[in-house]
Motif scaffolding. Structure first.
Motif, PDB file in Angstrom:
ATOM      1  N   VAL A 343       0.840  -1.199   0.000  1.00  0.00           N
ATOM      2  CA  VAL A 343       0.000   0.000   0.000  1.00  0.00           C
ATOM      3  C   VAL A 343       0.878   1.252   0.000  1.00  0.00           C
ATOM      4  N   GLN A 344       1.930   1.240   0.821  1.00  0.00           N
ATOM      5  CA  GLN A 344       2.837   2.387   0.865  1.00  0.00           C
ATOM      6  C   GLN A 344       3.498   2.612  -0.492  1.00  0.00           C
ATOM      7  N   CYS A 345       3.916   1.526  -1.117  1.00  0.00           N
ATOM      8  CA  CYS A 345       4.555   1.646  -2.432  1.00  0.00           C
ATOM      9  C   CYS A 345       3.591   2.220  -3.463  1.00  0.00           C
ATOM     10  N   VAL A 346       2.337   1.783  -3.430  1.00  0.00           N
ATOM     11  CA  VAL A 346       1.340   2.275  -4.388  1.00  0.00           C
ATOM     12  C   VAL A 346       1.082   3.764  -4.164  1.00  0.00           C
ATOM     13  N   VAL A 347       0.916   4.171  -2.897  1.00  0.00           N
ATOM     14  CA  VAL A 347       0.683   5.596  -2.596  1.00  0.00           C
ATOM     15  C   VAL A 347       1.877   6.436  -3.059  1.00  0.00           C
ATOM     16  N   ALA A 348       3.088   5.952  -2.799  1.00  0.00           N
ATOM     17  CA  ALA A 348       4.289   6.683  -3.207  1.00  0.00           C
ATOM     18  C   ALA A 348       4.372   6.811  -4.723  1.00  0.00           C
ATOM     19  N   LEU A 349       4.083   5.729  -5.431  1.00  0.00           N
ATOM     20  CA  LEU A 349       4.132   5.754  -6.895  1.00  0.00           C
ATOM     21  C   LEU A 349       3.071   6.671  -7.483  1.00  0.00           C
ATOM     22  N   LEU A 350       1.890   6.687  -6.868  1.00  0.00           N
ATOM     23  CA  LEU A 350       0.843   7.598  -7.345  1.00  0.00           C
ATOM     24  C   LEU A 350       1.260   9.056  -7.127  1.00  0.00           C
ATOM     25  N   VAL A 484       7.972   9.347 -17.228  1.00  0.00           N
ATOM     26  CA  VAL A 484       8.064   8.992 -15.808  1.00  0.00           C
ATOM     27  C   VAL A 484       6.668   8.792 -15.223  1.00  0.00           C
ATOM     28  N   SER A 485       5.730   9.648 -15.589  1.00  0.00           N
ATOM     29  CA  SER A 485       4.368   9.518 -15.085  1.00  0.00           C
ATOM     30  C   SER A 485       3.746   8.191 -15.513  1.00  0.00           C
ATOM     31  N   VAL A 486       3.904   7.842 -16.789  1.00  0.00           N
ATOM     32  CA  VAL A 486       3.355   6.572 -17.293  1.00  0.00           C
ATOM     33  C   VAL A 486       4.062   5.386 -16.645  1.00  0.00           C
ATOM     34  N   LEU A 487       5.380   5.484 -16.467  1.00  0.00           N
ATOM     35  CA  LEU A 487       6.137   4.395 -15.846  1.00  0.00           C
ATOM     36  C   LEU A 487       5.679   4.157 -14.414  1.00  0.00           C
ATOM     37  N   ALA A 488       5.437   5.251 -13.659  1.00  0.00           N
ATOM     38  CA  ALA A 488       4.959   5.112 -12.284  1.00  0.00           C
ATOM     39  C   ALA A 488       3.598   4.432 -12.246  1.00  0.00           C
ATOM     40  N   LEU A 489       2.713   4.787 -13.169  1.00  0.00           N
ATOM     41  CA  LEU A 489       1.387   4.160 -13.216  1.00  0.00           C
ATOM     42  C   LEU A 489       1.495   2.685 -13.597  1.00  0.00           C
ATOM     43  N   CYS A 490       2.433   2.355 -14.483  1.00  0.00           N
ATOM     44  CA  CYS A 490       2.661   0.941 -14.832  1.00  0.00           C
ATOM     45  C   CYS A 490       3.158   0.156 -13.618  1.00  0.00           C
ATOM     46  N   ALA A 491       4.024   0.787 -12.816  1.00  0.00           N
ATOM     47  CA  ALA A 491       4.507   0.127 -11.607  1.00  0.00           C
ATOM     48  C   ALA A 491       3.367  -0.102 -10.620  1.00  0.00           C
ATOM     49  N   VAL A 492       2.460   0.864 -10.519  1.00  0.00           N
ATOM     50  CA  VAL A 492       1.281   0.689  -9.664  1.00  0.00           C
ATOM     51  C   VAL A 492       0.443  -0.490 -10.150  1.00  0.00           C
ATOM     52  N   ALA A 493       0.234  -0.569 -11.453  1.00  0.00           N
ATOM     53  CA  ALA A 493      -0.547  -1.679 -12.017  1.00  0.00           C
ATOM     54  C   ALA A 493       0.126  -3.018 -11.750  1.00  0.00           C
ATOM     55  N   LEU A 494       1.477  -3.045 -11.849  1.00  0.00           N
ATOM     56  CA  LEU A 494       2.210  -4.284 -11.594  1.00  0.00           C
ATOM     57  C   LEU A 494       2.061  -4.730 -10.147  1.00  0.00           C
ATOM     58  N   ILE A 495       2.217  -3.797  -9.210  1.00  0.00           N
ATOM     59  CA  ILE A 495       2.069  -4.145  -7.797  1.00  0.00           C
ATOM     60  C   ILE A 495       0.645  -4.600  -7.503  1.00  0.00           C
ATOM     61  N   ALA A 496      -0.336  -3.905  -8.080  1.00  0.00           N
ATOM     62  CA  ALA A 496      -1.734  -4.298  -7.875  1.00  0.00           C
ATOM     63  C   ALA A 496      -2.001  -5.701  -8.420  1.00  0.00           C
ATOM     64  N   LEU A 497      -1.399  -6.018  -9.571  1.00  0.00           N
ATOM     65  CA  LEU A 497      -1.571  -7.346 -10.160  1.00  0.00           C
ATOM     66  C   LEU A 497      -0.962  -8.427  -9.268  1.00  0.00           C
ATOM     67  N   VAL A 498       0.238  -8.159  -8.740  1.00  0.00           N
ATOM     68  CA  VAL A 498       0.891  -9.119  -7.843  1.00  0.00           C
ATOM     69  C   VAL A 498       0.060  -9.323  -6.583  1.00  0.00           C
ATOM     70  N   MET A 499      -0.458  -8.231  -6.026  1.00  0.00           N
ATOM     71  CA  MET A 499      -1.301  -8.345  -4.822  1.00  0.00           C
ATOM     72  C   MET A 499      -2.559  -9.138  -5.109  1.00  0.00           C
ATOM     73  N   LEU A 500      -3.166  -8.922  -6.278  1.00  0.00           N
ATOM     74  CA  LEU A 500      -4.384  -9.653  -6.640  1.00  0.00           C
ATOM     75  C   LEU A 500      -4.094 -11.143  -6.792  1.00  0.00           C
ATOM     76  N   CYS A 501      -3.006 -11.471  -7.489  1.00  0.00           N
ATOM     77  CA  CYS A 501      -2.635 -12.885  -7.665  1.00  0.00           C
ATOM     78  C   CYS A 501      -2.364 -13.561  -6.323  1.00  0.00           C
ATOM     79  N   LYS A 502      -1.671 -12.846  -5.447  1.00  0.00           N
ATOM     80  CA  LYS A 502      -1.381 -13.401  -4.121  1.00  0.00           C
ATOM     81  C   LYS A 502      -2.669 -13.644  -3.349  1.00  0.00           C
ATOM     82  N   HIS A 503      -3.593 -12.695  -3.446  1.00  0.00           N
ATOM     83  CA  HIS A 503      -4.878 -12.837  -2.748  1.00  0.00           C
ATOM     84  C   HIS A 503      -5.667 -14.027  -3.293  1.00  0.00           C
ATOM     85  N   LEU A 504      -5.685 -14.182  -4.610  1.00  0.00           N
ATOM     86  CA  LEU A 504      -6.412 -15.313  -5.208  1.00  0.00           C
ATOM     87  C   LEU A 504      -5.790 -16.644  -4.822  1.00  0.00           C
ATOM     88  N   LEU A 505      -4.449 -16.693  -4.736  1.00  0.00           N
ATOM     89  CA  LEU A 505      -3.769 -17.921  -4.321  1.00  0.00           C
ATOM     90  C   LEU A 505      -4.107 -18.268  -2.875  1.00  0.00           C
TER      91      LEU A 505
END
Length: 513
Positions: A343-350, A484-505
């Motif tokens: 969550v901290q990483c996502v807030v920082a990236l946003l 840089v703005s697009v890259l940060a948003l891509c990083a947010v999407a990547l972290i969100a995807l990893v969190m979702l996969c972990k939650h589903l597992l």
């Protein structure tokens, strides 16, 4: 006294409150002071190079020397601390840094500058570790894990603090001011360490004969990689043949180091551990962080430098950045927990994405007062992101095997020292590419536009050419901000995807079909 879990760490004693406060202040001061030395020089590189009579390539070699030394020290010095203790390396490397500073004062020149930059690079790793251990002494047991995050986040304050020092004070009289301030910083750190030493260190014999071979090969990797990344943009990647030979040296040294490490019973680096998907994701996130944070030093500061501004003209901006960073450190320290790291990483990236998007609305007339909000946001995102990113890797180590500690710290250190150079090289090269692309477009349109041709006849081709060049440079920086703005948003999407996969597992594990 409480025995530390890792070799090289000091015992944890029970201190009175006044001593814990002093330890906490030392824990924050040590990383900042070590990195400020380099920031004083690299932040005023063109002025310092001109005062010393150095070419652009020679000045860039000084940056490469620091980066290579810092990357190498994060491997060998970490193991050295385990065998000889943190206090030995703190006092020794600070003493060497002071000696090289005195050498620079009395014998200014390229050679003594390089020696001083290398000694500073070797010192930074140990000072950061010292800051962590000082903070561990100060914090209660339930909060000690925050020491790592706070020390690494505090390190980011060095750049804006160094930018507050007047340029003339640093670069006057052959960079005499820089040499004096750098030496004084080292002397102050050494005095404080001797007045407030850490408790006895837990040590053990860890060096093996083959470590020296691995160390030499990895030193070659560090030198070649740092030189390629720092000099590639200055000399340009495809215009300088010896940059290609440096890449060859990088591949050869890297391949030989991997072969040696694979064949060892107790390798210096745990290659199998480093090649796991978890550590690769950790390294990717850490590199992404350095790329994003280069927006401040390469993007906005580059735009102002192109407009003819120097550090002395945006001290107020630096104060806003410092306030943003302090806010990020505070928010990170009070909310840090293994569960909230994503969550901290996502807030920082946003925050970084928003800051870069705001900067993308700049133009050739943009001045420091126009970017107070965006740069404060960027400072906030910087310190909120970097601590949890490292803590994530440390948690992985503590959950598996503490023998992987050196390898994990090395990964993070490489991503920070080399990643910083990579970010500057990538964004700087992108700016140059987009600038040339825009210049070609402007030139072709001018040839086809009668009004511009008439203006060129009245104003002179050189004046029109300079105007177009300035506008093209601005366009280059705006494209960098957008990237840089697009890259940060891509990083947010990547972290969100990893969190979702972990939650589903986790759900599937609880409710197997």
């Amino acid at each position: 006294m409480e025995r530390p879990p890792l070799l090289g760490a000091p015992y944890i004693a029970h201190h009175p409150m006044w001593r814990r406060v002093l330890y906490a202040l030392m824990g924050i001061f040590m990383p900042i002071a070590a990195s400020t030395q380099n920031s004083l020089f690299s932040g005023n590189l063109s002025n310092a190079a001109g005062e010393a009579g150095l070419s652009a390539a020679e000045a860039t070699w000084l940056v490469a020397g620091f980066v290579a030394a810092a990357a190498f020290a994060n491997l060998v010095v970490i193991k050295g601390r385990q065998q000889y203790g943190i206090m030995f390396f703190l006092t020794s490397l600070l003493g060497v840094n002071i000696a090289t500073g005195l050498l620079l004062i009395f014998f200014p020149g390229f050679t003594t500058l390089m020696i001083n930059r290398v000694s500073n690079g070797l010192m930074v790793s140990t000072n950061v570790a010292g800051g962590v251990y000082y903070l561990i002494q100060a914090l209660p047991k339930s909060r000690r894990v925050e020491a790592i995050a706070i020390a690494i986040a505090s390190l980011q304050l060095a750049n804006p603090i160094a930018a507050l020092v007047p340029v003339d004070l640093l670069t006057g009289s052959g960079n005499f001011g820089f040499a004096c301030i750098a030496t004084a910083l080292g002397a102050l750190q050494l005095a404080l360490v001797l007045l407030l030493p850490l408790p006895t260190t837990n040590m053990g014999k860890v060096f093996e004969p083959m470590d020296w071979l691995s160390g030499v090969l990895l030193l070659g990797v560090s030198i070649c990689l740092a030189a390629v990344l720092t000099l590639g943009r200055t000399m340009w990647w495809t215009d300088t043949p010896w940059i290609g030979w440096l890449l060859v040296g990088l591949v050869v040294c890297g391949a030989c180091a991997l072969c040696v490490e694979f064949c060892r019973t107790r390798p210096l680096l745990q290659i199998n551990w480093l090649s796991t998907g978890t550590i690769l994701r950790f390294g990717l996130v850490a590199i992404m962080e350095r790329l994003l944070l280069s927006e401040q030093s390469t993007g906005v500061i580059g735009l102002f430098s192109h407009a003819g501004l120097i550090n002395d003209q945006y001290h107020t901006l630096d104060l806003f950045v410092i306030m943003g960073m302090i806010a990020g450190i505070t928010a990170m320290a009070f909310s840090l927990s293994p569960r909230l790291i994503p969550v901290q990483c996502v807030v920082a990236l946003l925050a970084i994405a928003l800051a870069s998007w705001l900067d993308s609305g700049s133009n050739g007339l943009t001045r420091p007062s126009d970017v107070y909000v965006s740069q404060t946001l960027l400072g906030f995102g910087t310190t909120l992101f970097v601590g949890p990113a490292l803590l994530y890797g440390i948690i992985l180590v503590l959950r598996s095997d503490t023998s992987h500690f050196i390898s994990t710290i090395y990964v993070f250190a490489i991503t920070q020292s080399i990643g910083s150079a990579t970010g500057a090289a990538l964004l700087g090269s992108m700016q140059y590419y987009y600038q040339n692309y825009a210049m070609v477009g402007f030139s072709s349109r001018m040839a086809d536009t009668a009004s511009l041709s008439l203006a060129a006849a009245h104003q002179g081709l050189s004046s029109i050419s300079q105007t177009l060049s300035d506008q093209a440079a601005v366009m280059g920086y705006l494209n960098v901000f957008g990237f840089v703005s697009v890259l940060a948003l891509c990083a947010v999407a990547l972290i969100a995807l990893v969190m979702l996969c972990k939650h589903l597992l986790e759900i599937s594990a609880k409710h197997p079909s």
